[in-house]
Scaffold this active site. Structure first.
Site, PDB file in Angstrom:
ATOM      1  CG  ASP A 143     -18.442 102.648   3.064  1.00  0.00           C
ATOM      2  OD1 ASP A 143     -17.930 103.549   3.761  1.00  0.00           O
ATOM      3  OD2 ASP A 143     -19.396 102.839   2.296  1.00  0.00           O
ATOM      4  CG  ASN A 224     -23.053  96.755   4.840  1.00  0.00           C
ATOM      5  OD1 ASN A 224     -23.252  97.707   5.586  1.00  0.00           O
ATOM      6  ND2 ASN A 224     -22.355  96.856   3.727  1.00  0.00           N
ATOM      7  CB  THR A 267     -26.634 102.510   0.558  1.00  0.00           C
ATOM      8  OG1 THR A 267     -25.704 102.271   1.618  1.00  0.00           O
ATOM      9  CG2 THR A 267     -27.668 103.516   1.018  1.00  0.00           C
ATOM     10  CB  ALA A 268     -24.430  97.440   0.441  1.00  0.00           C
ATOM     11  CE1 TYR A 269     -26.800  91.083  -4.407  1.00  0.00           C
ATOM     12  CE2 TYR A 269     -26.002  89.717  -2.607  1.00  0.00           C
ATOM     13  CZ  TYR A 269     -26.496  89.839  -3.878  1.00  0.00           C
ATOM     14  OH  TYR A 269     -26.688  88.716  -4.646  1.00  0.00           O
ATOM     15  CB  SER A 270     -30.445  95.646   0.267  1.00  0.00           C
ATOM     16  OG  SER A 270     -31.839  95.857   0.273  1.00  0.00           O
ATOM     17  CG  LEU A 271     -29.499 100.857  -3.954  1.00  0.00           C
ATOM     18  CD1 LEU A 271     -30.922 101.389  -3.798  1.00  0.00           C
ATOM     19  CD2 LEU A 271     -28.478 101.965  -3.722  1.00  0.00           C
TER      20      LEU A 271
END
Length: 369
Positions: A143, A224, A267-271
């Site tokens: 990714d 992202n 699905t990255a930092y926000s999650l």
């Protein structure tokens, strides 16, 4: 006296019978506008019916045969270098020229097979790659390699077929073992591949110049997330958050920071910060606070037509730091602004089974559902 003892009653009026069974609703016209265009629809029966906004099927068909392919690889990795040469050999048989980054060429020259593909490749500086007539992109890595590929194209980006060769694979559905088969299908089989049209964020930085005027200094496309945080300071970040056309902030953010994420970035930092996962087909932007001082500020998801403004207020004690997909850190001082909208130029990736099937398969594999 004769009338005494009698009660005079009001005259009864016969009730009019109304037959509503034969009546119809009044028709009307409905003006429906996005942030780009307006459409007038007529509903003669008075019943509103609106088509779903999300595109459930996007397929690719070439109008002319591809001639130039950009190959992006995971840097300083022997396995992806071997895979890149394998792709080049296959594309050379199809009379397709391959473009690589200048910094990758030195890695290719160390290979014993370089002589076989040397006459079918060319290079450009990283900052000039987006000006080349690239038909599609082969991405070898994870990714992070996809994020790097996105950063090379501030506006329109060619379709990407991503091969899983990294440590994380939310965006890499294709396996290396069937590489040639996938490329042949993409090149020669009409309508077999579906595409995932993934929203990106266009972020504008507005800073004061030497004359004290607030000016637009840079625009960055983000795949992202955009992160506004306190940087190395130990104090809470203090910024005002505006949404839409509001002239007053919807809230003041005090905490470790705030994240503006695309559905891909959800699905990255926000999650990790407590935000919700958002399907890539949903036209939206996720806003997630990072350890907010006020528990009333919760993660929200807004429509893709919403303009977001983040401003450092005059009362802020310290500047804020802004990063874009984890890079290009910029400092915002009092009165300076960050303006974000969903870009008109999405990232388009080739699906293996379909957008939803690929997404749920990635969730199941990466989260061990």
């Amino acid at each position: 006296d004769a009338l005494q003892g009698y009660e005079i009653l009001p005259r009864r009026v016969a009730e009019k019978e109304i037959d509503v069974g034969s009546q119809k609703r009044s028709g009307f016209r409905l003006l429906m506008c996005s942030d780009k265009e307006c459409e007038m629809q007529t509903f003669e029966d008075g019943i509103i019916s609106v088509a779903h906004v999300t595109k459930v099927l996007v397929k690719l068909r070439w109008l002319t045969h591809p001639r130039v392919v950009l190959i992006i690889k995971r840097p300083r990795d022997f396995e992806t270098t071997k895979a890149m040469i394998r792709v080049m050999k296959h594309l050379k048989k199809k009379n397709i020229v391959t473009l690589v980054e200048e910094k990758v060429l030195s890695e290719l020259r160390e290979s014993a097979d370089f002589a076989e593909i040397a006459d079918s490749i060319y290079t450009r500086p990283t900052g000039e790659i987006h000006t080349e007539p690239i038909d599609f992109i082969v991405c070898l890595g994870g990714d992070g390699t996809m994020i790097w590929t996105s950063s090379l194209f501030p506006r329109g980006i060619p379709p990407i077929i991503s091969i899983a060769m990294g440590s994380l694979g939310f965006l890499t559905p294709f396996l290396l073992g069937h590489l040639e088969k996938h490329l042949d299908e993409l090149l020669h089989t009409p309508d077999i591949f579906q595409l995932s049209v993934r929203a990106r964020i266009e972020a504008e930085i507005h800073k004061y110049d030497n004359d004290g005027e607030l000016k637009h200094v840079r625009t960055i496309s983000v795949m992202n997330e955009v992160v506004v945080d306190r940087g190395p300071s130990s104090s809470l970040v203090h910024v005002d958050l505006y949404a839409g056309d509001r002239t007053e902030p919807i809230t003041t953010v005090q905490g470790d920071g705030i994240i503006l994420a695309t559905p891909t970035g959800s699905t990255a930092y926000s999650l990790a910060a407590g935000g919700s996962m958002v399907h890539p087909g949903i036209p939206a932007m996720a806003i997630t606070p990072i350890c907010p001082h006020s528990l009333s500020f919760r993660p929200i998801v807004v429509a893709d037509s919403t303009n977001i403004l983040i401003k450092v207020p005059d009362l802020a004690r310290h500047p804020a730091k802004v990063s874009f997909d984890g890079r290009n850190t910029v400092e915002l001082r009092r009165g300076e602004e960050l303006r974000c909208v969903v870009s008109d130029f999405p990232l388009v990736s080739v699906c293996k089974q379909g957008e939803s099937k690929d997404w749920f398969a990635a969730m199941k594999e990466n989260f061990y559902w």
